[in-house]
Design an enzyme around this catalytic site. Structure first.
Site, PDB file in Angstrom:
ATOM      1  N   GLU A 262     117.754  -8.924 125.786  1.00  0.00           N
ATOM      2  CA  GLU A 262     116.310  -9.148 125.691  1.00  0.00           C
ATOM      3  C   GLU A 262     116.028 -10.349 126.579  1.00  0.00           C
ATOM      4  O   GLU A 262     116.120 -11.488 126.151  1.00  0.00           O
ATOM      5  CB  GLU A 262     115.964  -9.400 124.218  1.00  0.00           C
ATOM      6  CG  GLU A 262     114.539  -9.063 123.876  1.00  0.00           C
ATOM      7  CD  GLU A 262     113.687 -10.294 123.866  1.00  0.00           C
ATOM      8  OE1 GLU A 262     113.045 -10.531 124.909  1.00  0.00           O
ATOM      9  OE2 GLU A 262     113.686 -11.001 122.855  1.00  0.00           O
ATOM     10  N   CYS A 296     108.764 -14.779 125.689  1.00  0.00           N
ATOM     11  CA  CYS A 296     109.128 -13.821 126.735  1.00  0.00           C
ATOM     12  C   CYS A 296     107.999 -12.822 126.924  1.00  0.00           C
ATOM     13  O   CYS A 296     107.918 -12.170 127.958  1.00  0.00           O
ATOM     14  CB  CYS A 296     110.445 -13.150 126.417  1.00  0.00           C
ATOM     15  SG  CYS A 296     110.457 -12.399 124.824  1.00  0.00           S
TER      16      CYS A 296
HETATM   17  C1  UN1 Z   1     110.486 -13.749 122.507  1.00  0.00           C
HETATM   18  O1  UN1 Z   1     109.676 -14.441 123.111  1.00  0.00           O
HETATM   19  O2  UN1 Z   1     111.721 -13.831 122.768  1.00  0.00           O
HETATM   20  O3  UN1 Z   1     105.989 -10.353 120.588  1.00  0.00           O
HETATM   21  C2  UN1 Z   1     110.146 -12.833 121.399  1.00  0.00           C
HETATM   22  C3  UN1 Z   1     106.067 -11.564 120.425  1.00  0.00           C
HETATM   23  C4  UN1 Z   1     107.001 -12.077 119.365  1.00  0.00           C
HETATM   24  C5  UN1 Z   1     108.398 -12.057 119.846  1.00  0.00           C
HETATM   25  C6  UN1 Z   1     108.661 -12.744 121.137  1.00  0.00           C
HETATM   26  N1  UN1 Z   1     106.878 -11.255 118.195  1.00  0.00           N
HETATM   27  O4  UN1 Z   1     105.405 -12.346 121.085  1.00  0.00           O
END
Ligand code: UN1
Length: 511
Positions: A262, A296
């Protein structure tokens, strides 16, 4: 601070635990954890050395052998209890996430809520680890597939979601019958220690095997590399940059292990000519500024139709000017600090490159200092005008920098820009036109793992599978059928007859 006491975070903390025991701290390398909120030292963590790592994995392997014998719904019962413990600690754990990482208190608590939700999800999942039953082509044969635990699953997490991402992996991985070995980010080890302590009471109450949930705080070069090379870990889940993920994928592939990756995103929002701007503007601002642009899934690019470009730009600039930057522990503030001064340097450098490549900063761009900004980690969120093919726009900068990009003509052009990056995590379109939204969701549309209509790019729910395509790594975690990644699949054919027919109609008669 009261929440530190409630979570049993001491001045000195061991960083390695197999559930009951915590490692010896004497002679271990230290991490001094400093809050980006106020620049104060919070506590010290003593990291794992090679010996700690070896002992922990050996314990995890033993625990996994026992745990796989426990029926999955009974494993779910343990996860249910973990969810209840997390409910009890929601306020304090949320505050620690916020203080250690710098995200707003609401987002810190939202992260703990996400942990609670995935526990509930995993409890249900524990009764639904379904395989298919197929019809055999042979008489008196039965054909089906089933799922078995993998063993010990390694989980390497990033600083930006110091609690939730572990819980997606750990709670789902656990009902699937695995032991877990967690290496959290060295930037946020206290949240991990607090979680391991919260698990402790459930582990003790249920006399669970030692080594079922393991925490190993340590350097990437010691613990991370050991995990990647360790054949006793059939699966490694990695959240981090593309660079980190590429290295992990190569190392794990060299031993033919599996990875769930990820990695970075470069998420675009398309705003078409007939978008409802009452929805689009706040969604873009939250997506770009929430968690100080360190998700992310953060919105990094806004691809706007020429006919509404000026109106959107004006509305966004106005919204940005009203943002309050300051301590994330103060609920009125919209944006807290970046994780550390290194991240601030990355922000400054990205803006330098943006200007050099021809971009224009519309608002923001300053590093804040003095007074409540003493930690040196606070920056102003930036709105800039840029072209999609600028080298800096093609990269993920983990900071609140949002690029406005103009498109003319049909929505296909916007989709082409949206897809025109190496990353493929999240994307969204704002439109009232059914044709545009369906095209965006079709095979020729968004190439991302997440594609939304009339909502922003971040804040995904746990019920869906989370992850992205292309250099985001292709992994899926959390909901839907992501659980399958944490199990090994077996196809079974059973002959309950008295003859020995072969598949494909092959005859092989022997006298
Ligand atoms: C991340 O930034 O690694 O969708 C995960 C989202 C959060 C998860 C982000 N539920 O922004």
């Amino acid at each position: 601070m009261q929440f530190l006491d409630e979570l049993a975070i001491n001045k000195d903390n061991a960083g390695v635990s197999t559930g009951y025991e915590w490692s010896d701290i004497a002679g271990k390398e230290k991490i001094e954890v400093v809050s980006p909120v106020d620049g104060r030292a919070i506590a010290t963590v003593f990291t794992a050395d090679e010996n700690d790592y070896m002992k922990t994995v050996a314990q995890a392997v033993t625990a996994a052998r026992q745990w796989r014998l426990t029926p999955a719904p009974k494993r779910g019962e343990i996860v249910r209890q973990i969810g209840n413990e997390l409910r009890r600690y929601k306020q304090s754990l949320g505050a620690l996430v916020s203080y250690e990482m710098g995200k707003s208190l609401q987002e810190g608590q939202g992260e703990v809520q996400e942990m609670i939700d995935i526990c509930d999800f995993a409890v249900g999942q524990s009764r639904q680890l379904y395989g298919f039953t197929m019809h055999s082509e042979r008489e008196e044969h039965r054909l089906y597939d089933q799922y078995h635990p993998l063993g010990v699953v390694g989980v390497i997490t990033a600083f930006n979601f110091p609690a939730a991402v572990w819980s997606w992996n750990a709670m789902v991985g656990s009902v699937c019958g695995n032991a877990l070995l967690w290496k959290p980010s060295s930037k946020t080890p206290l949240t991990a220690i607090a979680i391991q302590k919260i698990l402790g009471s459930v582990i003790r109450k249920n006399a669970l095997p030692e080594g079922l949930f393991n925490l190993v705080v340590g350097r990437g070069s010691v613990v991370g590399e050991a995990m990647l090379a360790d054949k006793r870990l059939p699966l490694i889940s990695v959240t981090g940059s593309i660079e980190v993920g590429r290295h992990a994928a190569e190392a794990v592939a060299a031993r033919l292990g599996k990875c769930i990756l990820e990695l970075g995103g470069n998420n675009g929002v398309i705003i078409t000519a007939n978008a409802d701007l009452k929805l689009a503007v706040p969604a873009v601002v939250f997506g770009a500024v929430g968690t100080a642009g360190q998700r992310c899934t953060s919105t990094r690019r806004v691809i706007i139709h020429d006919s509404v470009y000026d109106e959107v730009k004006e509305a966004l600039v106005k919204a940005y000017r009203s943002l309050r930057i300051g301590s994330p522990l103060v609920e009125d503030n919209h944006m807290g600090p970046l994780i550390d001064t290194e991240a601030v340097e990355g922000y400054v450098e990205a803006l330098r490159q943006l200007r050099e490549q021809g971009g224009t900063v519309l608002c923001g761009g300053g590093v804040l200092s003095g007074g409540e900004y003493f930690s040196g980690c606070y920056v102003e969120p930036v709105l800039a005008e840029a072209e999609n093919d600028y080298a800096i726009v093609q990269q993920e900068t983990f900071a609140p920098i949002c690029y406005l990009i103009r498109y003319t003509g049909e929505v296909e052009k916007a989709i082409c820009l949206q897809n025109g990056v190496v990353q493929g995590l999240s994307s969204s379109i704002f439109t009232g036109d059914l044709r545009e939204s369906e095209l965006f969701l079709a095979a020729v549309g968004s190439d991302c793992g997440i594609a939304n209509v009339n909502i922003g790019t971040s804040g995904a729910e746990i019920g869906g599978a989370f992850g992205g395509e292309k250099e985001t790594g292709g992994g899926r975690e959390s909901g839907s059928d992501a659980w399958k990644g944490y199990m090994r699949r077996q196809t079974n054919t059973i002959n309950y007859g008295t003859t020995m027919p072969l598949a494909q109609g092959i005859r092989f008669d022997i006298d």
